[in-house]
Design an enzyme around this catalytic site. Structure first.
Site, PDB file in Angstrom:
ATOM      1  NE  ARG A 132      -1.821   1.690   3.242  1.00 12.27           N
ATOM      2  CZ  ARG A 132      -1.560   1.506   4.794  1.00 12.27           C
ATOM      3  NH1 ARG A 132      -2.115   0.338   5.393  1.00 12.27           N
ATOM      4  NH2 ARG A 132      -0.732   2.525   5.471  1.00 12.27           N
ATOM      5  CG  HIS A 150      -5.979   1.978   6.501  1.00 10.57           C
ATOM      6  ND1 HIS A 150      -6.149   0.808   6.072  1.00 10.57           N
ATOM      7  CD2 HIS A 150      -7.114   2.469   7.041  1.00 10.57           C
ATOM      8  CE1 HIS A 150      -7.596   0.536   6.168  1.00 10.57           C
ATOM      9  NE2 HIS A 150      -8.010   1.469   7.001  1.00 10.57           N
ATOM     10  CE1 TYR A 165       1.251   2.114   8.777  1.00 12.91           C
ATOM     11  CE2 TYR A 165       0.052   3.724  10.124  1.00 12.91           C
ATOM     12  CZ  TYR A 165       0.226   3.250   8.758  1.00 12.91           C
ATOM     13  OH  TYR A 165      -0.714   3.255   7.751  1.00 12.91           O
TER      14      TYR A 165
HETATM   15  C1  LIG Z   1     -14.547  -6.073  11.947  1.00 14.36           C
HETATM   16  C2  LIG Z   1     -13.628  -4.715  11.647  1.00 14.36           C
HETATM   17  N1  LIG Z   1     -12.544  -4.535  12.570  1.00 14.36           N
HETATM   18  C3  LIG Z   1     -11.954  -3.534  12.457  1.00 14.36           C
HETATM   19  C4  LIG Z   1     -12.076  -2.420  11.315  1.00 14.36           C
HETATM   20  C5  LIG Z   1     -11.409  -1.398  11.132  1.00 14.36           C
HETATM   21  N2  LIG Z   1     -10.353  -1.411   9.923  1.00 14.36           N
HETATM   22  C6  LIG Z   1     -10.606  -0.851   8.800  1.00 14.36           C
HETATM   23  S1  LIG Z   1      -9.383  -1.407   7.621  1.00 14.36           S
HETATM   24  C7  LIG Z   1      -8.825  -2.004   8.847  1.00 14.36           C
HETATM   25  C8  LIG Z   1      -7.797  -2.750   8.206  1.00 14.36           C
HETATM   26  C9  LIG Z   1      -7.638  -3.966   7.327  1.00 14.36           C
HETATM   27  O1  LIG Z   1      -6.611  -4.285   6.804  1.00 14.36           O
HETATM   28  P1  LIG Z   1      -6.335  -5.244   5.788  1.00 14.36           P
HETATM   29  O2  LIG Z   1      -7.464  -6.396   5.928  1.00 14.36           O
HETATM   30  O3  LIG Z   1      -4.879  -5.748   5.538  1.00 14.36           O
HETATM   31  O4  LIG Z   1      -6.832  -4.460   4.566  1.00 14.36           O
HETATM   32  P2  LIG Z   1      -6.404  -3.291   3.535  1.00 14.36           P
HETATM   33  O5  LIG Z   1      -6.892  -1.919   4.271  1.00 14.36           O
HETATM   34  O6  LIG Z   1      -4.924  -3.053   4.100  1.00 14.36           O
HETATM   35  O7  LIG Z   1      -6.477  -3.246   2.478  1.00 14.36           O
HETATM   36  C10 LIG Z   1      -9.302  -2.226  10.075  1.00 14.36           C
HETATM   37  C11 LIG Z   1      -8.587  -2.613  11.013  1.00 14.36           C
HETATM   38  C12 LIG Z   1     -13.128  -2.925  10.570  1.00 14.36           C
HETATM   39  N3  LIG Z   1     -13.436  -2.361   9.260  1.00 14.36           N
HETATM   40  N4  LIG Z   1     -14.001  -3.792  10.849  1.00 14.36           N
END
Ligand SMILES: Cc1ncc(C[n+]2csc(CCOP(=O)(O)OP(=O)(O)O)c2C)c(N)n1
Ligand SMILES: Cc1ncc(C[n+]2csc(CCOP(=O)(O)OP(=O)(O)O)c2C)c(N)n1
Ligand SMILES: [Mg+2]
Ligand SMILES: [Mg+2]
Lengths: 379, 328, 328, 379
Positions: free
Chosen positions: A273, A277, A286
C-alpha cells in the site's frame, strides 16, 4: 525471456511468488509452481496496451478521489495506490458471468467490470452507503466490516453449484477480495472451511499490502499467507501482486478451476500500500520512508511501460494518449462528484425493510412534520 | 380438515410446505439433515428434498448466516436454524452488520429474504446457554423483523409467511411449547391468513391487559383463567410480532382496560417490556389507572436448572402483578 | 493542579496512570501500539510501557476479547480497545457468553477485570459502522457493567476506576467529544473520586429533567441553557453508568420536576430511554405531569453522513420535546 | 516390538497417525513423524498399571453418570465413552504447573488432574453451572459454547509468556481441548492465528471423535484436521486417539516444546464417540451399528489389558482389583451426587458481579419478599 521458478527470485519474499513481468520490465515466459501448475499469458499487443491503459486509468481516478477528499468533497477515501496490478489483473481475469465480492478498496476491480467509476463515490462522499445492485453489476457492495464478505461470497458460490452452473467452460465462478489483516478474522477462516467442505467455485484473492492500518503482516501470521489454504485442503499460491500479468494468469487459472467444479483457491497477491490506509491515516507514524521507497522500484505501471517500450509495442505517443484519456475521465468524474446532490433527509427512512414497517412509517411522518415546522424559519 | 398436532410438528409441516411451494427455499443448519434437528423440527425434510435443499452445515453459526447472505444474493431463500438461543452470538456480527443492513445499504436493490429460526426460552431443565431469551437484541436492531409463535396453528402459518416475506426475519420458537398440541388446518393458505406482523387478542377481557408472546402466552392465558375465578376479566394479547410491534392492538386494549402487564422470560432490563411500558405510558397516559407493570426474568444470567422455575414468570407472579396493578 | 485538556487526552492520561499503578494492566487492540490508536487515545503508551503492556493485536475482535478472558484468568487486567462501535460484533459472542457470565458460572471464583473500550456515536461524518450507539445491547446483558463519560474530568477518573474494578466493564467513549476540552485534576486520586456507577446532576434545575449520557450531555446542557433564556429551568442528569443505572438520582429529580425527557443517539426502540421511561413511569407515577418523552435516533440503521445531523438529537429536538412535555 | 511409521498403518486413516500400542496390544517401540520427531514412552510396570487404572476408573465413573442421568438424577450427561485413552493420556502428560481448558466432555482429564470427580456434577445435575476455581485446579470451567475456550487458553498462554514462565523445563504450558466440530468455528481458528503470532506455549488437543452431534467429519473438513496447523505456521500431528501411550507421548512432547518457548502444536486424537453425543441424543438416526461395532475392536482399555497380560505385567487379580476400586468409587460418587442439595432459589442472584449491583440487590430483596409471602402456603 527466462523461465521462472516460483520458489526463488531476487526480490521474492520468503517462499517466492509467481512473477511473469519483472520490475525491470522483463517478461518471464512461464512459471511452474511446486504443485506442477504452469502459469503464463499469451497477450496480443493490444491486450498488453489495454492493461497499461487500465492501470494508468485506475491510478489517475484514485488520485482524483484523493484530491477530492483533501478538498473536503469526500468524507473519506481508501486509496488503491500501489495495488493497481493486483486489481486490474485479477479483475480482467474475471469472465462476464463471474461474481466479485470486494472490500472498500477495489476501485480497480470495479473499473475492470465496466462499471461507471462514480458508483462508489456516494459512499465516500457520505450521500449514501453504496446503493448499487450487486447482481446487476456482478459486483457486490463494498463491505466495510473486515472479512464479512468472504462468507457472502462462499454462500453465493455454493448457490452457483446448487444452480448447476459449474462443470464447464461456461460455468460461473466467484472471487472474494480481502486484505492481509482480514485473514485473522474468524469469519474469513470459516469461509475457508465452508468452501473446502462444499467444494465451492471460489477464488480467495488476498491483497497482502503488508499492513492492516498500522499493523505489519507479522501481527497476522508467522508464515506466508498463501500457505493458509493448505490447512483447509485447497491450493494457495503467492503472486507478485505488482505484476499485472501474474495477477491475470493466476486468477484466470484459479477461476477456471473453480468454474470447472474443482473447488477453491487462495491467491496471495504480495504487494504494498503506497499511500495511507485511508485519507484519515498517517502512515509516517508506523513505517519508515525507506521501506516505501524500496517498493517504488517495484511499481506496477513503470514495469509494464518498460516492457512495452522495450518490446516496441507502444511509444511515447501512446503513453501520452493514455494519460490524457485518464485525465479527461478524471475531470469528468470530478465534475460529476461535485454535482452529486445531498439526499433529502427524509429519505433516510427508505429501504430499511423491503416490505416497510408501519412503526417506521409513523416515525417518518413525524419527522416530516417536524422538518416542515421549520419551513420559513432559518433552520 | 384440521389436525391436532404439536407446535413442533406444525413447524415441520410449515417448512415442508415452503420447500414444496418454492424451489428457492433451502433449510440449513447444524444437524438439520439426517438427524432432523435436535428438536426434530426438520425431521424427514432432507430425506424428501435432498441434501441440496436441506443442508447439514459445518459447526459455525457465522458461517450459517454469512453463507445464507450469499445464497440470498444469488436468489435463494435460506431458512437458517440456530440450534439454541445461546448459540446465536457467533452469528451476531453477520446478523446485525450484514443481514439487517443489506437492504438499507443497497437502497433496496439487494433483498435478503432470510429466516433465522431460533428455539428460545427456558423451562426444559437444560444447562447453560440452552434456555435464553435473546429477542430484545434483535428487536433493538433496525432492519430485522422479529416474530414468535405461541401455538401450533400460528407456528404453521407464521413460518410460511416468514419464509415468503422479503424481509429478513428472526423467527423465535418457544421451545418448551414444542410438545404442546393444538388444531392446525394444514390445508389453509398462509397468504390469506392473519397478517404476520399483527398482534392477536388471545382472550378478550375488560379489566386489565396482559401482553405476552411466545412461551408466555400460555402462562398469561392460565393466569387469566385463574383470575376469572376471582371475578377479574383479563384480556390477553399475543404479540406474535416483536419487531415491529402492533401497538394499535395494544393501545386499543389498554385504553379500554386501563391496566397493562407485560410478561416475558427475558431479563427485565431493556427487555421487550421496557419498550412496551414506555410506549403505553406515553400513548395511554390519561387512561392508565396504574403504571404498566412487568413480569419478567430477573437481571441475571439464566440460572441453573434447579432454580429456573423460580426465575421464570409463572401464573402466581402474573397474578401477583395483576393484584399490584389493582392495588395501585 | 488542573490542566485544560481534551477528553481524548484525559483518557490517555488515565490509561497511563493505570499502567503505572498496576503492573498487571495491559492495553490491547488493533493499532493501539505504534499508531497510538486511530483516535490516538493510546498515544505514546507502547513507547513507554513496551510491547508486552500495550499490545498490537491481530485484526480479530473475538480474539481480542477472548484472549483477554484468558489473560484475566491468569491475573492480568486487560483493557481492550474496539476500534469503532460497529466493529464490536465479531466479539459479541465472547462478551455476552463468556465475559458477562464467567463470574456467575464460577460462583465468583473466577473474576474477569476486563475493560472493553468502545468509541461510539456519530456526528463525525464517517462511513457505515463508524457512528453507532450499541450500548443497549450491553446494558441488556446481565453480568456486564456499562459506563460512559461526557467530559474530560470524568474520562480521566472513570477509566481508572473502571480498570481498577473487578467487574467486567464496557466503557463507551463519546468519540465526537474526544476533541472537547475541560479542566482535569491529573493529581486526583480516582479511588476517592465520585463513584463510578453514580449519576451526576450536571445542571440543577426545577422545571423538567433532561436525562442524558455520553455525547448527548453536552447537547442537553446546551438545550438547558437555551431553555433558561425562555425562562425554563431544566435539570440535566448525566447518567455516567448505563448498567446499573443510578435510578435514585433520576427518581429524586423527576419527582421534583414532574417532567422527564431522555436523550440518546441510539435508535429509540429498546434504547436506554425505553427502560428509563418504563421505570420512571412506574416509580414516579403520581408525580408525572406528562409522560416521559424520548429524543433519540430513529429506528433505522445509522444513515449516510450527509443526513446524520437530521438523525442525531440536537438542541432543537430536545427543546421541541420540552415544549411537548409542557404542552401535555 | 516393531518400529512404527506415522504415515502408514493397517487401521490408520488416510495420513496415518502416531500409534505406540496396537489394538491387539502390541507395543510399537517408537514412531518418527515426517518432521523428524520421534515419539516413544518409557514406562515402568507400575506406570502402565496406573494408566490402566485410570482408563477403567474414568469409564466406570462415566457409566455411573449415565445411569444417574437415566434415573433422572442428572439433567444431562456428555459421555466420554471411547475417548478414555485420548483424555487419560493427554491429562497424565500435563505437569502440575500446566493449565487445562476443557470442553464439557473432559471428565477423564479432570480425573487425571487429581480433582474430585464430583466437581462437574453440579453442572449436569442443574444445581449450578460449574462453580469451580479454574486456577485452584489448573482446570478451567467446562465451556459449553463450542470453541470459546480456545481463545481463553491462548490468552492464558500469552500471559504465561508475559510472566516469563517459559524457556525451561519448569516452564508452564497450556492445553486447550476441543472437538472435530469445533474446528469450524471462527474463534478456534482465531486462536490458531493468535497462538502463532504470539508463539504462545499452548497445545491444541482436538479429540476427533468423528462426529459433531450428527454431523460426520466431512462436514467440517475435506482433509485430515491435524493438517490445519501447518496453515497457521505450527506443527500438527495425528495420533491414534484410542492409544493411551501415543496420547501421552505426543502430548508430553508438545507440552514440553511449548514450555521451552517453542510455540504451539495441534494434536488430532483420532478416536470415536462410542455412545450418544449426550444423553439427549439418539445416534441410531445418523450412524449405522456396524460402524460402532468396528470401533469396538479398537477399544482403548482392552488393548492395554492385552498388553499388560501378554507382558505379564498384570494378572486377573489386578484387573479385578481395579474394577472393584472403580466400582467403589462410582458408588461413592453416586451417593454424593444424590446428596447434592438443591440451591436456595435466592442464591440465583449471587455472583452476577464481583462488586454487586444495587439494582440487583433490590431485585433480590423483592424476590425474597415475594418468596416469603408464600410461606405457610402450599407453594
Ligand atoms: C471487523 C472490523 N474491525 C476493524 C475494522 C477497522 N479497519 C478498517 S480497515 C482495517 C485494516 C484492514 O487491513 P487489511 O485487511 O490488510 O486490508 P487493507 O485495508 O490493508 O486493504 C481495520 C482494522 C473494520 N473495518 N472491521
Ligand atoms: C456455538 C455453539 N453452537 C452449537 C452448539 C451445540 N452443540 C453442542 S455440542 C455440539 C457438537 C460439538 O461437536 P465436537 O466439537 O466435535 O465435540 P464433541 O461433542 O463431538 O466432543 C453442538 C453443535 C454449541 N454448544 N455451541
Ligand atoms: Mg492490508
Ligand atoms: Mg466430535
Amino acid at each position: 525471456m527466462a523461465n521462472g521458478e516460483s520458489e526463488v527470485g531476487a526480490d521474492a519474499p520468503a517462499g517466492g511468488f509467481v512473477q511473469l513481468l519483472t520490475p525491470e520490465g522483463e517478461r518471464v515466459d512461464s512459471v511452474t509452481t511446486a504443485d506442477g501448475t504452469t502459469y503464463s499469458v499469451d497477450f496480443t499487443d493490444d491486450e498488453y496496451k489495454g492493461l497499461y491503459h487500465d492501470l494508468v486509468t485506475v491510478r489517475r481516478l484514485d488520485g482524483e478521489a484523493l484530491a477530492l477528499q483533501r478538498q473536503g468533497e469526500l468524507g473519506l477515501w481508501a486509496s488503491l495506490l500501489g495495488q493497481e496490478a493486483a486489481q486490474v489483473g485479477s479483475g480482467r481475469a474475471l469472465r462476464p458471468q463471474d461474481m466479485a465480492f470486494p472490500t472498500y478498496r477495489e476501485h480497480g476491480v470495479l473499473y475492470t467490470r465496466g462499471i461507471d467509476p462514480i458508483m462508489p463515490f456516494g459512499l465516500f462522499r457520505g450521500v449514501d452507503q453504496g446503493g448499487w445492485d450487486a447482481n446487476e453489476h456482478k459486483f457486490n457492495g463494498y463491505t466495510v466490516v473486515i472479512g464479512a464478505q468472504t462468507l457472502h461470497a462462499t454462500g453465493y458460490a455454493m448457490g452457483v453449484t446448487m444452480d448447476g452452473k459449474t462443470g464447464g467452460p461456461d460455468g460461473e465462478a466467484v472471487i472474494a477480495y480481502f486484505g492481509d489483516g482480514a485473514t485473522s478474522q474468524g469469519e474469513v477462516n470459516e469461509s475457508f472451511v465452508w468452501s473446502g467442505v462444499f467444494n465451492a467455485p471460489i477464488v480467495f484473492f488476498c491483497q497482502n499490502n503488508q499492513y492492516a492500518i498500522s499493523e505489519p503482516l507479522e501481527r497476522q501470521t508467522r508464515i506466508p499467507l498463501y500457505r493458509r489454504a493448505a490447512g483447509f485442503g485447497f491450493p494457495g499460491v503467492r503472486i507478485d501482486g505488482n505484476d499485472v500479468l501474474a495477477s491475470y494468469a493466476v486468477t484466470r487459472s484459479a477461476l477456471d478451476r473453480a468454474r470447472q467444479g474443482e473447488g477453491p483457491t487462495l491467491i496471495e497477491a504480495y504487494t504494498y500500500r503506497m499511500g495511507a490506509h485511508t485519507s484519515s491515516d498517517d502512515p509516517t507514524r508506523y513505517r519508515i520512508a525507506s521501506e516505501v521507497e524500496s517498493w517504488k522500484a517495484k511499481d506496477p505501471i513503470s514495469r509494464l511501460r518498460a516492457f512495452l517500450t522495450k518490446q516496441q509495442i507502444a511509444d511515447d505517443a501512446f503513453f501520452a494518449e493514455v494519460d490524457e484519456a485518464a485525465k479527461t475521465l478524471a475531470l469528468d468524474l470530478r465534475e460529476r462528484v461535485l454535482a452529486m446532490p445531498d439526499p433529502a433527509p427524509v429519505t433516510m427512512f427508505d429501504h430499511v425493510y423491503p416490505n416497510g414497517s408501519p412503526d417506521l412509517d409513523e416515525q417518518r411522518r413525524q419527522f416530516a412534520d417536524y422538518q416542515a415546522s421549520f419551513e420559513g424559519s432559518e433552520h | 380438515m384440521s389436525d391436532n398436532i404439536t407446535l413442533g410438528k406444525a413447524l415441520n409441516h410449515g417448512l415442508r410446505r415452503s420447500l414444496e411451494n418454492d424451489a428457492k427455499v433451502v433449510v440449513m443448519g447444524e444437524d438439520v439433515g439426517k438427524l432432523g434437528g435436535v428438536f426434530r423440527i426438520t425431521d424427514g425434510l432432507q430425506k424428501d428434498f435432498g441434501e441440496q435443499r436441506v443442508i447439514d452445515t459445518p459447526l459455525a453459526e457465522a458461517g450459517i448466516v454469512g453463507t445464507a447472505v450469499g445464497l440470498a444474493i444469488r436468489g435463494f431463500r435460506p431458512v437458517c436454524e440456530i440450534q439454541f438461543d445461546g448459540f446465536v452470538f457467533p452469528a451476531y456480527n453477520q446478523i446485525v452488520t450484514q443481514v439487517a443492513k443489506m437492504s438499507y445499504r443497497s437502497m433496496g436493490k439487494v433483498k435478503l429474504p432470510i429466516v433465522i429460526r431460533i428455539p428460545y426460552g427456558g423451562g426444559i431443565g437444560a444447562v447453560e446457554h440452552h434456555s435464553e431469551s435473546p429477542e430484545a437484541y434483535f428487536s433493538h436492531t433496525p432492519g430485522l423483523k422479529v416474530v414468535t409463535c405461541s401455538n401450533p396453528a400460528d407456528a404453521y402459518t407464521m413460518i410460511q409467511q416468514a419464509i415468503a416475506s422479503d424481509d429478513p426475519i428472526v423467527f423465535f420458537e418457544p421451545k418448551r411449547r414444542y410438545w404442546e398440541k393444538g388444531d392446525v388446518d394444514l390445508g389453509a393458505d398462509p397468504a390469506g391468513a392473519f397478517p404476520l406482523h399483527q398482534a392477536r387478542v388471545a382472550r378478550p377481557g375488560t379489566d386489565a391487559t396482559l401482553i405476552a408472546y411466545g412461551p408466555m402466552v400460555r402462562t398469561a392465558l392460565d393466569a387469566a383463567a385463574a383470575a376469572a375465578e376471582d371475578g377479574r376479566n383479563l384480556e390477553v394479547i399475543d404479540l406474535r410480532s416483536l419487531s415491529p410491534i402492533d401497538y394499535g392492538t395494544v393501545y386499543e386494549s389498554v385504553k379500554r382496560t386501563s391496566r397493562a402487564i407485560v410478561v416475558h422470560e427475558a431479563q427485565g432490563t431493556l427487555g421487550l417490556g421496557a419498550e412496551i411500558a414506555a410506549r403505553v405510558s406515553e400513548h395511554c397516559f390519561y387512561s392508565l389507572e396504574a403504571p404498566v407493570l412487568r413480569v419478567t426474568g430477573y437481571d441475571i444470567p439464566y440460572p441453573a436448572a434447579r432454580v429456573e422455575e423460580e426465575y421464570l414468570p409463572d401464573l402466581d407472579r402474573v397474578l401477583d402483578a395483576v393484584d399490584r396493578s389493582f392495588g395501585w
